[in-house]
Design a protein around this motif. Structure first.
Motif, short mmCIF file in Angstrom:
data_model
loop_
_atom_site.label_atom_id
_atom_site.label_comp_id
_atom_site.label_asym_id
_atom_site.label_seq_id
_atom_site.Cartn_x
_atom_site.Cartn_y
_atom_site.Cartn_z
N ILE A 146 38.04 54.75 -44.04
CA ILE A 146 38.74 54.80 -45.33
C ILE A 146 38.31 53.62 -46.20
N GLY A 147 38.19 52.44 -45.57
CA GLY A 147 37.73 51.27 -46.33
C GLY A 147 36.31 51.44 -46.84
N SER A 148 35.42 51.93 -45.96
CA SER A 148 34.02 52.10 -46.34
C SER A 148 33.86 53.14 -47.43
N TYR A 149 34.63 54.23 -47.34
CA TYR A 149 34.47 55.33 -48.27
C TYR A 149 35.25 55.14 -49.56
N SER A 150 36.05 54.08 -49.64
CA SER A 150 36.85 53.87 -50.84
C SER A 150 36.44 52.63 -51.63
N MET A 151 35.86 51.65 -50.95
CA MET A 151 35.69 50.34 -51.57
C MET A 151 34.23 49.94 -51.76
N HIS A 152 33.29 50.76 -51.29
CA HIS A 152 31.89 50.38 -51.39
C HIS A 152 31.15 51.24 -52.40
N PRO A 153 29.96 50.83 -52.81
CA PRO A 153 29.16 51.62 -53.75
C PRO A 153 28.84 52.99 -53.17
N PRO A 154 28.57 53.97 -54.03
CA PRO A 154 28.34 55.33 -53.56
C PRO A 154 27.27 55.47 -52.49
#
Length: 239
Positions: A146-154
């Motif tokens: 969830i953190g990786s898919y919400s807070m990082h560049p596409p």
């Protein structure tokens, strides 16, 4: 309902991380209580708020667990393939399903009732500890996703997702059978389908991956992993 041979069910359970350290006796006891469940593509299995009295293991097929926004938009939280499971965490807490569960394609599931799991836990403390450790790792992985898919560049989100789909053989090239439509993956990564397509095209243009139908061929796993760092410092396009 067709019955599966006990030995076949034990073999299916053994590859599930939740039971990776279970004894033959424990697996045999669980296999005796397993029920085979066939589901159709797009079939809604559970709604948020439904009772959770056991959990399911995916023998084949793809399952989506998702939340609905106040506007009715779907946000996939987990995409579950062969060997994955759902309902295990909720089952042990005695809560109801807190997400909706839908089959993305025709799937075969194995259902284990809560009382069967509890009976083995009460008999075997080693099994109980191994199961707790596995559940803890799953929760940690979900939070990290969830953190990786919400807070990082596409691009970084896509790379993380692809790395999580790699087979466990450890080779530097691999075939990923996605089985998920582009719109589902995009929603899971909190991207628009157009942004997902741009990110994938960048990886294809750099000869890191190629697309073959619903499969993705990773030509160089090491180069793919290196894109995580490069994407982290790039300017994110709006998703």
């Amino acid at each position: 309902m067709l019955m599966l041979a006990r030995e076949a069910v034990v073999g299916m359970l053994r590859v599930v991380p939740l039971f990776s350290r279970a004894s033959d006796e424990d697996l045999d006891a669980l296999a005796a209580r397993v029920r085979r469940v066939s589901v159709r593509r797009r079939q809604l299995l559970f709604r948020e708020g439904d009772a959770c009295e056991g959990f399911h293991v995916v023998v084949y097929g793809r399952i989506k667990m998702y939340l609905l926004s106040s506007q009715g938009a779907e946000r996939p939280i987990q995409l579950i393939g062969q060997g994955g499971c759902f309902g295990d965490i909720t089952m042990l807490t005695g809560d109801r399903y807190f997400m909706n569960v839908q089959a993305l394609e025709d799937s075969l599931l194995l259902y284990l009732p809560r009382e069967a799991i509890v009976a083995v836990i009460e008999r075997d403390s080693g099994f109980a500890m191994a199961m707790l450790q596995s559940l803890s790792m799953r929760v940690k992985g979900i939070v990290e996703d969830i953190g990786s898919y919400s807070m990082h560049p596409p691009l970084q989100r896509l790379v993380y997702f692809l790395l999580r789909q790699l087979p466990p053989d450890g080779g530097n090239s691999a075939r990923i059978e996605l089985g998920f439509g582009k719109n589902v993956v995009a929603a899971h990564l909190n991207l628009t389908p157009e942004t997902l397509s741009r990110c994938l095209k960048e990886l294809v243009d750099d000869d890191i991956v190629s697309v073959a139908g619903r499969s993705l061929l990773v030509h160089d796993v090491e180069r793919l992993a290196q894109r995580v760092g490069r994407a982290a410092v790039s300017v994110a396009q709006p998703g």
